[in-house]
Write an enzyme that holds these catalytic residues in place. Structure first.
Site, PDB file in Angstrom:
ATOM      1  N   LYS A  30      -2.119  -1.156 -32.126  1.00  0.00           N
ATOM      2  CA  LYS A  30      -3.099  -1.873 -32.941  1.00  0.00           C
ATOM      3  C   LYS A  30      -2.534  -2.118 -34.336  1.00  0.00           C
ATOM      4  O   LYS A  30      -1.864  -1.254 -34.896  1.00  0.00           O
ATOM      5  CB  LYS A  30      -4.412  -1.082 -33.012  1.00  0.00           C
ATOM      6  CG  LYS A  30      -5.173  -1.076 -31.684  1.00  0.00           C
ATOM      7  CD  LYS A  30      -6.508  -0.394 -31.810  1.00  0.00           C
ATOM      8  CE  LYS A  30      -7.163  -0.181 -30.448  1.00  0.00           C
ATOM      9  NZ  LYS A  30      -7.999  -1.298 -30.013  1.00  0.00           N
TER      10      LYS A  30
ATOM     11  N   HIS B 115      -2.341   2.421 -26.036  1.00  0.00           N
ATOM     12  CA  HIS B 115      -2.472   1.102 -26.673  1.00  0.00           C
ATOM     13  C   HIS B 115      -2.958   1.192 -28.117  1.00  0.00           C
ATOM     14  O   HIS B 115      -2.787   0.263 -28.880  1.00  0.00           O
ATOM     15  CB  HIS B 115      -3.318   0.151 -25.819  1.00  0.00           C
ATOM     16  CG  HIS B 115      -4.791   0.376 -25.887  1.00  0.00           C
ATOM     17  ND1 HIS B 115      -5.439   1.346 -25.179  1.00  0.00           N
ATOM     18  CD2 HIS B 115      -5.759  -0.259 -26.601  1.00  0.00           C
ATOM     19  CE1 HIS B 115      -6.734   1.292 -25.427  1.00  0.00           C
ATOM     20  NE2 HIS B 115      -6.960   0.329 -26.298  1.00  0.00           N
TER      21      HIS B 115
ATOM     22  N   HIS C  92      -5.696   8.633 -27.675  1.00  0.00           N
ATOM     23  CA  HIS C  92      -5.888   7.711 -28.800  1.00  0.00           C
ATOM     24  C   HIS C  92      -6.182   8.436 -30.116  1.00  0.00           C
ATOM     25  O   HIS C  92      -5.547   8.193 -31.129  1.00  0.00           O
ATOM     26  CB  HIS C  92      -7.038   6.741 -28.506  1.00  0.00           C
ATOM     27  CG  HIS C  92      -6.893   5.972 -27.224  1.00  0.00           C
ATOM     28  ND1 HIS C  92      -5.672   5.563 -26.739  1.00  0.00           N
ATOM     29  CD2 HIS C  92      -7.814   5.527 -26.329  1.00  0.00           C
ATOM     30  CE1 HIS C  92      -5.860   4.896 -25.605  1.00  0.00           C
ATOM     31  NE2 HIS C  92      -7.148   4.869 -25.333  1.00  0.00           N
TER      32      HIS C  92
ATOM     33  N   GLU D  46     -18.057   3.224 -29.332  1.00  0.00           N
ATOM     34  CA  GLU D  46     -18.154   2.062 -28.438  1.00  0.00           C
ATOM     35  C   GLU D  46     -19.600   1.823 -28.039  1.00  0.00           C
ATOM     36  O   GLU D  46     -20.374   2.776 -27.930  1.00  0.00           O
ATOM     37  CB  GLU D  46     -17.341   2.317 -27.164  1.00  0.00           C
ATOM     38  CG  GLU D  46     -15.864   2.510 -27.408  1.00  0.00           C
ATOM     39  CD  GLU D  46     -15.109   2.618 -26.097  1.00  0.00           C
ATOM     40  OE1 GLU D  46     -14.576   1.596 -25.651  1.00  0.00           O
ATOM     41  OE2 GLU D  46     -15.079   3.715 -25.501  1.00  0.00           O
TER      42      GLU D  46
ATOM     43  N   ASP E 131     -10.335  10.985 -21.890  1.00  0.00           N
ATOM     44  CA  ASP E 131     -10.186   9.523 -21.900  1.00  0.00           C
ATOM     45  C   ASP E 131      -9.762   8.998 -23.272  1.00  0.00           C
ATOM     46  O   ASP E 131      -9.011   8.035 -23.360  1.00  0.00           O
ATOM     47  CB  ASP E 131     -11.526   8.891 -21.493  1.00  0.00           C
ATOM     48  CG  ASP E 131     -11.459   7.372 -21.349  1.00  0.00           C
ATOM     49  OD1 ASP E 131     -10.504   6.885 -20.728  1.00  0.00           O
ATOM     50  OD2 ASP E 131     -12.373   6.673 -21.858  1.00  0.00           O
TER      51      ASP E 131
ATOM     52  N   ASP F 171       0.911  -1.143   0.000  1.00  0.00           N
ATOM     53  CA  ASP F 171       0.000   0.000   0.000  1.00  0.00           C
ATOM     54  C   ASP F 171       0.949   1.190   0.000  1.00  0.00           C
ATOM     55  O   ASP F 171       1.426   1.598   1.057  1.00  0.00           O
ATOM     56  CB  ASP F 171      -0.874  -0.054   1.256  1.00  0.00           C
ATOM     57  CG  ASP F 171      -1.827   1.113   1.321  1.00  0.00           C
ATOM     58  OD1 ASP F 171      -1.787   1.962   0.395  1.00  0.00           O
ATOM     59  OD2 ASP F 171      -2.594   1.203   2.300  1.00  0.00           O
TER      60      ASP F 171
ATOM     61  N   LYS G 203     -19.459   6.680 -25.834  1.00  0.00           N
ATOM     62  CA  LYS G 203     -19.917   5.443 -25.200  1.00  0.00           C
ATOM     63  C   LYS G 203     -21.382   5.253 -25.562  1.00  0.00           C
ATOM     64  O   LYS G 203     -22.109   6.222 -25.810  1.00  0.00           O
ATOM     65  CB  LYS G 203     -19.824   5.557 -23.678  1.00  0.00           C
ATOM     66  CG  LYS G 203     -18.436   5.904 -23.145  1.00  0.00           C
ATOM     67  CD  LYS G 203     -17.514   4.730 -23.163  1.00  0.00           C
ATOM     68  CE  LYS G 203     -16.174   5.075 -22.536  1.00  0.00           C
ATOM     69  NZ  LYS G 203     -15.118   4.144 -22.969  1.00  0.00           N
TER      70      LYS G 203
HETATM   71  C1  BG6 Z   1      -9.281   3.122 -22.908  1.00  0.00           C
HETATM   72  C2  BG6 Z   1     -10.354   3.992 -22.316  1.00  0.00           C
HETATM   73  O1  BG6 Z   1      -8.090   3.840 -22.987  1.00  0.00           O
HETATM   74  O2  BG6 Z   1      -9.655   2.716 -24.217  1.00  0.00           O
HETATM   75  C3  BG6 Z   1     -11.676   3.258 -22.296  1.00  0.00           C
HETATM   76  O3  BG6 Z   1     -10.014   4.376 -20.987  1.00  0.00           O
HETATM   77  C4  BG6 Z   1     -12.007   2.713 -23.670  1.00  0.00           C
HETATM   78  O4  BG6 Z   1     -12.719   4.121 -21.858  1.00  0.00           O
HETATM   79  C5  BG6 Z   1     -10.830   1.936 -24.252  1.00  0.00           C
HETATM   80  O5  BG6 Z   1     -13.142   1.885 -23.561  1.00  0.00           O
HETATM   81  C6  BG6 Z   1     -11.106   1.554 -25.693  1.00  0.00           C
HETATM   82  O6  BG6 Z   1     -10.104   0.688 -26.153  1.00  0.00           O
HETATM   83  P1  BG6 Z   1     -10.384  -0.296 -27.359  1.00  0.00           P
HETATM   84  O7  BG6 Z   1      -9.049  -0.933 -27.620  1.00  0.00           O
HETATM   85  O8  BG6 Z   1     -11.426  -1.248 -26.895  1.00  0.00           O
HETATM   86  O9  BG6 Z   1     -10.867   0.567 -28.478  1.00  0.00           O
END
Ligand code: BG6
Length: 490
Positions: A178, A174, A236, A212, A231, A85, A344
Site C-alpha cells: 500500500k 498486500h 497485516h 472494515e 486473518d 486438480d 468486520k
Molecule cells: C485480507 C483478509 O488479507 O485483507 C480479508 O483476508 C480482509 O479478510 C482484507 O478483508 C482487507 O484488505 P484491504 O486491502 O481491503 O484492507
C-alpha cells in the site's frame, strides 16, 4: 528489469483473489507498459476451462469493473488456462498440459503464484517439481495465511523450502504494497525532523486500526478456522507495527529492511496465560444495521451469514474483532503501548496508524492537546499531523487543534496504484524487500500462538457487538484503563 518476458502461473486463477485483485492489477501494469510483449498469464484451476472460456470469464467478470479499459485486447491475449486438480487422480494430465505450454520457455522468469489455501502449497510445489517445471529462474509467491500457527507455518516453509531456495520464495502481505505503508518509511527516513522524537521520550502510544464494514458472507469455510487475529493481526497489523517501530536500516535493500523488521517481532513482549485476558479483546458481530451507499440496511450476525457451510459450535468461538495491547521491549520503545485493532462490520472502512505524542513538558497555554500523527492507509491515503494553533482574535489565547494534511491523490494528481500492482511488479523483477522472509512469518506466529492458545482454552466466548457499531465494549476499556481513547472516540 521488469520488462523481461515472464510466465506468470496463477494457481487458484479463477478464484476470488485472482478475479478481484490479481487480474485487475496485472491489467494496470500492462496498460502502463510494464509487462514485456511476450509475458503470459496462465491461470490454473479445477474449472475445466479452455483459453477462450477463461478469456470470456475474465471479460465478463473483470473487465466491467475497469470501466472502458484501454488496450484490453492486448491484455486478454496474454491469458491462458490450464485445468488441474492437484490432489486428484487426473493431476498428471494437468501438469502435462502446463509443461507443454511452458516448453521452450525455460529461459524466461517463471512465477508460480499460489492464490490458494495453504494446505495446497506443499503439494503444488512438489507437483511442479515432479513435472520438471521448476527452473533456476522460477519464483514462487505464497498468499497468506501461511499456516494457522507456528508449527503449520514451519511445515509449509519446510515443504516449499525443499523445492525452492529462500531467495525464490515471495511471501506476500498486500499491506506492504500500500502506498501509505511505503510512504511511512520515506516519511521516517527521508525527513530529519521526526526521527529524533520517534521514541518513548516523546511518543505516548501508537494505535493501528484496520476497520472494515464488510462481513464474511460466503467465507465461513475459511474464516471459521481463521478469525481476525490470524486473518489480519498476524500479518497485516504486525507488519505495520514493524515499520513504525523498526530501527533505521543502513540501506533500503531486501535484507537490511527485513533484518530490522524481524528484530521488532523478536522484541515483542509475549502475552501469555492470564495476561491474555488483560491485554486482548475479541468480539463477534451480531445482527445490526450498517450504512451502505443505498442507505441503512439490516445485516445478519456472523453465525447467520449466508454460506454454503453451516455454522458449527466452533463458529461461536470465532472472533470477527480483535484488539491487542502490544509492547516492544527495547530501548526505543520501552513503556509505549502499541494498540492493534481490527474488525468486520464496524461503522466505517478505515485503516490508519496513529502516533500519539506526549503532552508538552510544560504548558503555558491552557487547553493544549498533545500532537498526533495519522497515517491513513484507506479510504483516502494520506498523512495528517495535528498541531495546536491559536484561534484568531484579540481576546484570550484560545487554542485549537488544526491538521496539516497531505492527501496523496490531491498532491500527486495521479492514480494511486493498488498494492498488488506494486507487489506483482516486484515479483517480476525479483525484488523481495516488501515480502515476508521465513523468519519474520515464524516470529509473528511465535507471538500470536500463546494468545490463541489461551482463547481456545477459555470458557469465555467473544464479546458480541451489533453490526455497525464500534466493536465490543472491552475494546474501549482496553484503553480507558490507562486513560486513553481510540482515535475516533477522542
Ligand atoms: C485480507 C483478509 O488479507 O485483507 C480479508 O483476508 C480482509 O479478510 C482484507 O478483508 C482487507 O484488505 P484491504 O486491502 O481491503 O484492507
Amino acid at each position: 528489469a521488469d520488462r523481461q518476458a515472464a510466465d506468470l502461473i496463477i494457481f487458484g486463477g479463477t478464484g476470488d483473489l485472482s478475479m478481484r485483485k490479481l487480474l485487475p492489477a496485472l491489467y494496470h501494469c500492462d496498460r502502463d507498459g510494464r509487462l514485456a510483449d511476450e509475458t503470459r498469464i496462465i491461470a490454473m484451476s479445477r474449472g475445466g476451462l479452455g483459453d477462450s472460456d477463461f478469456r470470456g470469464k475474465v471479460d465478463a467478470e473483470v473487465r466491467p469493473a475497469l470501466g472502458d479499459p484501454e488496450g484490453w485486447d492486448r491484455f486478454a491475449r496474454r491469458l491462458h488456462h490450464v485445468s488441474i486438480d492437484i490432489g486428484g487422480p487426473a493431476a498428471p494430465a494437468g501438469w502435462d498440459a502446463l509443461a507443454a505450454l511452458l516448453a521452450g520457455h525455460e529461459d524466461r522468469d517463471r512465477i508460480f503464484y499460489l492464490a490458494s489455501p495453504p494446505m495446497t502449497f506443499g503439494p503444488f510445489c512438489h507437483g511442479a517439481q515432479e513435472a520438471g517445471l521448476v527452473t533456476p529462474r522460477s519464483r514462487v509467491v505464497l498468499e497468506k495465511p501461511l499456516g494457522r500457527d507456528l508449527a503449520s507455518a514451519q511445515a509449509i516453509n519446510d515443504e516449499v523450502g525443499a523445492i525452492f531456495e529462500e531467495r525464490q520464495i515471495f511471501r506476500i502481505d498486500h499491506y506492504l504494497g500500500k502506498e501509505t505503508v511505503q510512504n511511512l518509511l520515506v516519511l521516517r527516513f527521508a525527513n530529519a525532523f521526526l526521527e529524533p522524537i520517534w521514541n518513548s521520550l516523546w511518543i505516548d502510544h501508537v494505535q493501528i486500526t484496520a476497520s472494515e464494514t464488510v462481513g464474511t458472507p460466503g467465507r465461513r469455510g475459511y474464516y471459521d478456522h481463521a478469525g481476525a487475529l490470524r486473518d489480519m493481526v498476524q500479518n497485516h497489523l504486525l507488519n505495520l507495527l514493524c515499520l513504525v517501530a523498526m530501527e533505521p536500516p543502513a540501506h533500503n535493500d531486501r535484507e537490511a529492511v527485513r533484518d530490522e523488521k524481524v528484530k521488532v517481532l523478536q522484541a515483542l513482549r509475549p502475552i501469555v496465560g492470564s495476561e491474555v485476558d488483560r491485554f486482548t479483546v475479541r468480539g463477534q458481530y451480531t445482527e445490526g444495521t450498517t450504512a451502505t451507499a443505498a442507505g441503512d440496511v439490516t445485516v445478519p450476525g456472523y453465525l447467520d451469514e449466508p454460506d454454503s457451510t453451516r455454522p458449527t459450535p466452533a463458529s461461536q468461538r470465532v472472533e470477527t474483532f480483535a484488539a491487542v495491547r502490544a509492547e516492544v521491549k527495547n530501548w526505543r520503545w520501552a513503556g509505549v503501548p502499541f494498540y492493534l485493532r481490527t474488525g468486520k462490520r464496524l461503522p466505517t472502512r478505515r485503516s490508519e496508524i496513529v502516533v500519539q505524542f506526549k503532552e508538552v513538558p510544560h504548558a503555558i497555554f491552557p487547553g493544549a492537546a498533545p500532537n498526533r500523527l495519522v497515517l491513513r492507509l484507506q479510504p483516502s491515503e494520506g498523512i495528517e499531523l495535528c498541531l495546536m494553533a491559536k484561534e484568531p482574535g484579540a481576546g484570550d489565547v484560545t487554542l485549537r487543534p488544526v491538521p496539516l494534511s497531505l492527501s496523496f491523490a490531491e498532491t500527486f494528481q495521479s492514480r494511486v496504484p493498488d498494492a498488488y500492482e506494486r507487489l506483482l511488479m516486484d515479483v517480476l523483477s525479483g525484488n523481495p524487500t516488501l515480502f515476508m522472509r521465513r523468519d519474520e512469518v515464524e516470529a509473528a506466529w511465535r507471538w500470536i500462538d500463546p494468545i490463541i492458545a489461551h482463547w481456545d482454552g477459555s470458557a469465555m466466548l467473544p464479546e458480541p457487538y451489533p453490526a455497525g457499531t464500534a466493536g465490543p465494549a472491552g475494546a474501549h476499556e482496553l484503553l480507558a484503563r490507562s486513560d486513553r481513547t481510540w482515535h475516533e472516540e477522542a
